[in-house]
Design an enzyme around this catalytic site. Structure first.
Site, short mmCIF file in Angstrom:
data_model
loop_
_atom_site.label_atom_id
_atom_site.label_comp_id
_atom_site.label_asym_id
_atom_site.label_seq_id
_atom_site.Cartn_x
_atom_site.Cartn_y
_atom_site.Cartn_z
N SER A 6 0.85 -1.19 0.00
CA SER A 6 0.00 0.00 0.00
C SER A 6 0.88 1.23 0.00
CB SER A 6 -0.89 0.03 1.23
OG SER A 6 -1.58 1.27 1.35
N TYR A 50 -2.21 -0.97 10.24
CA TYR A 50 -2.27 -1.20 8.78
C TYR A 50 -1.04 -0.63 8.09
CZ TYR A 50 -3.84 -1.01 3.94
OH TYR A 50 -3.93 -1.15 2.58
#
Length: 253
Positions: free
Chosen positions: A145, A159
């Site tokens: 990401s 995350y």
């Protein structure tokens, strides 16, 4: 000379978290390009829908445990002699203010986002090596990401840390698996329409799109194109790379 650079016809691929979001985009794109695609997802109904919709073979699995990673690898081994492509996409997120961020949010996110790609890749090594040739390595693509490349705008502590770990794990595995005929790369997506991003895009979609030099969020073709590059002949000499697919958000902001 350049024909077939992105060809995956007849290749065997496994996409985890392949029943929704970016995983579904990738799995569908690979199937439409002629690959024989397996998808793993937690929900049996979603796996069955992928089979009916675009011809993937669905295998329900909750990859947050090592045991399930081993079971999934064993099921693939029962059906295939080799695996050309593994896409480690299954993931989870969690957002909460710093003072309220719970311990179980770290366990939930890191178990699926970091441990699962490691355990599953390791369990599938015999099949990946079985598919590899000197001119056509087997491929592992980890889905990271841009929040592992930059500081995220939201309080998604576990995350963003997990995705930075995925990027580093990609580099380490690339070094270790290259001599075994396996490339390992990561795609770091920016904002795409997915279940994970639904609420964020609903609240601030126009602002997020405007943050990109290209003025939009991602489309399925964007992440499928990056996957086909890494999975085809065009990507056979690329390993240890983390490729942002984000319209320039992480590299120009």
């Amino acid at each position: 000379m350049h024909q077939g650079l992105f060809d995956v016809e007849g290749k065997v691929a496994l996409v985890t978290g392949g029943t929704s979001g970016i995983g579904e985009m990738i799995a569908r794109g690979l199937a439409e390009a002629g690959a024989r695609v397996y998808v793993a997802g937690r929900k049996a109904a979603a796996c069955a829908a992928a089979e009916a919709d675009y011809g993937a073979t669905g295998i329900p699995a909750d990859l947050s445990s090592e045991q399930e990673c081993l079971r999934l690898a064993a099921e693939i081994a029962e059906r295939e002699d080799g695996l050309d492509l593994l896409v480690n996409n299954a993931g989870a997120t969690w957002g909460a203010p710093l003072e309220e961020f719970p311990a179980h949010a770290w366990d939930k996110v890191l178990d699926l986002n970091v441990k699962a790609p490691f355990f599953l890749t390791r369990a599938l090594l015999p099949l990946l090596e079985g598919a590899a040739t000197p001119d056509d390595p087997a491929r592992v693509i980890n889905i990271g990401s841009i929040d592992g490349l930059r500081v995220p705008r939201l309080p998604t502590y576990s995350y963003s840390a997990s995705k930075a770990a995925v990027h580093q794990l990609t580099r380490v595995l690339a070094r270790d698996l290259g001599p075994r005929g396996i490339t390992v790369n990561a795609i770091a997506p920016g904002p795409f329409p997915s279940r994970m991003m639904r609420a964020t895009l609903a609240d601030a979609g126009e602002e997020i799109a405007a943050a990109s030099p290209l003025g939009r969020i991602g489309r399925a073709s964007d992440v499928v194109g990056a996957t086909l590059f890494l999975a085809g002949a065009a990507g056979s000499y690329v390993t240890g790379a983390v490729i942002p697919v984000d319209g320039g958000i992480s590299t120009t902001g």
